[in-house]
Design a protein around this motif. Structure first.
Motif, mmCIF file in Angstrom:
data_model
loop_
_atom_site.group_PDB
_atom_site.id
_atom_site.type_symbol
_atom_site.label_atom_id
_atom_site.label_comp_id
_atom_site.label_asym_id
_atom_site.label_seq_id
_atom_site.Cartn_x
_atom_site.Cartn_y
_atom_site.Cartn_z
ATOM 1 N N THR A 21 50.472 -20.679 -23.307
ATOM 2 C CA THR A 21 50.814 -19.214 -22.792
ATOM 3 C C THR A 21 50.557 -19.574 -21.177
ATOM 4 O OG1 THR A 21 49.490 -17.911 -24.267
ATOM 5 C CG2 THR A 21 49.680 -17.087 -22.311
ATOM 6 N N ILE A 25 54.513 -17.959 -19.337
ATOM 7 C CA ILE A 25 54.410 -16.463 -18.790
ATOM 8 C C ILE A 25 54.529 -16.522 -17.203
ATOM 9 C CG2 ILE A 25 53.115 -15.805 -20.703
ATOM 10 C CD1 ILE A 25 50.797 -15.552 -18.736
ATOM 11 N N ARG A 86 59.541 -15.460 -25.110
ATOM 12 C CA ARG A 86 59.765 -14.589 -24.133
ATOM 13 C C ARG A 86 61.229 -14.924 -24.066
ATOM 14 N NH1 ARG A 86 57.672 -16.002 -17.671
ATOM 15 N NH2 ARG A 86 58.858 -14.607 -16.748
ATOM 16 N N SER A 102 62.728 -12.256 -18.760
ATOM 17 C CA SER A 102 61.943 -10.861 -18.949
ATOM 18 C C SER A 102 60.403 -10.919 -18.423
ATOM 19 C CB SER A 102 61.813 -10.533 -20.298
ATOM 20 O OG SER A 102 61.108 -9.413 -20.500
ATOM 21 N N PRO A 103 59.919 -10.114 -17.834
ATOM 22 C CA PRO A 103 58.567 -10.213 -17.595
ATOM 23 C C PRO A 103 57.567 -9.960 -18.731
ATOM 24 C CG PRO A 103 59.334 -8.171 -16.854
ATOM 25 C CD PRO A 103 60.398 -8.912 -17.330
ATOM 26 N N ASP A 104 58.086 -9.666 -19.805
ATOM 27 C CA ASP A 104 57.412 -9.339 -20.879
ATOM 28 C C ASP A 104 57.485 -10.400 -22.087
ATOM 29 O OD1 ASP A 104 57.068 -6.608 -20.208
ATOM 30 O OD2 ASP A 104 59.103 -6.234 -21.158
ATOM 31 N N TYR A 105 56.239 -10.630 -22.623
ATOM 32 C CA TYR A 105 56.418 -11.666 -23.650
ATOM 33 C C TYR A 105 55.304 -10.965 -24.819
ATOM 34 C CZ TYR A 105 51.928 -12.672 -21.621
ATOM 35 O OH TYR A 105 50.521 -12.490 -21.005
ATOM 36 N N VAL A 106 55.267 -11.972 -26.196
ATOM 37 C CA VAL A 106 54.523 -11.876 -27.242
ATOM 38 C C VAL A 106 53.958 -13.136 -27.412
ATOM 39 C CG1 VAL A 106 54.510 -10.957 -29.648
ATOM 40 C CG2 VAL A 106 55.748 -9.869 -27.908
#
Length: 109
Positions: A21, A25, A86, A102-106
C-alpha cells in the motif's frame, strides 16, 4: 526511464509497486530520466501523454500499478491478497498512454 514512481514521505521519488500500500497509493509520476531511488529527477505528472517504444499495450485498455514488477505499468489487474488495484491511465496505442492516476484504489483481501 519510464518507471512508475511515487513521491515518498521524504519528498523523493521511489519505484511504485502494487504489492505494498505504501508504494502504490501516493502521488504518482513516470520517471523521464534514469536515476536511482531518492535522486532528484524529471517526471511526467497526471494529465501527461507518455510514449515508450518498449511498451506493447492493447489500445484503449485501463492500465494499473504492477504488483509483480517494481516501477512497471501493466494492463493486468493485480489479483493477489494484499495487492492494491489502482488505475494509472489508459493506452492510446501500443506505445503511448494517457497518464491519469485515479485517487481511488482497492486493497485486495
Amino acid at each position: 526511464v519510464m518507471d512508475l514512481v511515487y513521491l515518498g514521505t521524504g519528498g523523493k521519488w521511489l519505484e511504485a509497486q502494487a504489492d505494498a500500500t505504501a508504494r502504490s497509493i501516493n502521488f504518482l509520476g513516470i520517471a523521464l530520466e534514469a536515476k536511482t531511488d531518492t535522486q532528484a529527477m524529471n517526471v511526467a505528472l497526471a494529465g501527461s501523454f507518455v510514449a515508450d517504444a518498449s511498451w506493447s499495450f492493447a489500445v484503449g485498455v485501463p492500465l494499473y500499478v504492477s504488483a509483480a514488477t517494481a516501477g512497471a505499468i501493466t494492463a493486468t489487474k493485480p489479483t493477489g491478497s494484499g495487492d492494491v488495484v489502482r488505475t494509472v491511465g489508459y493506452s492510446l496505442s501500443a506505445t503511448m498512454i494517457f497518464f491519469d492516476p485515479s485517487p481511488d484504489y482497492v486493497t485486495l483481501a
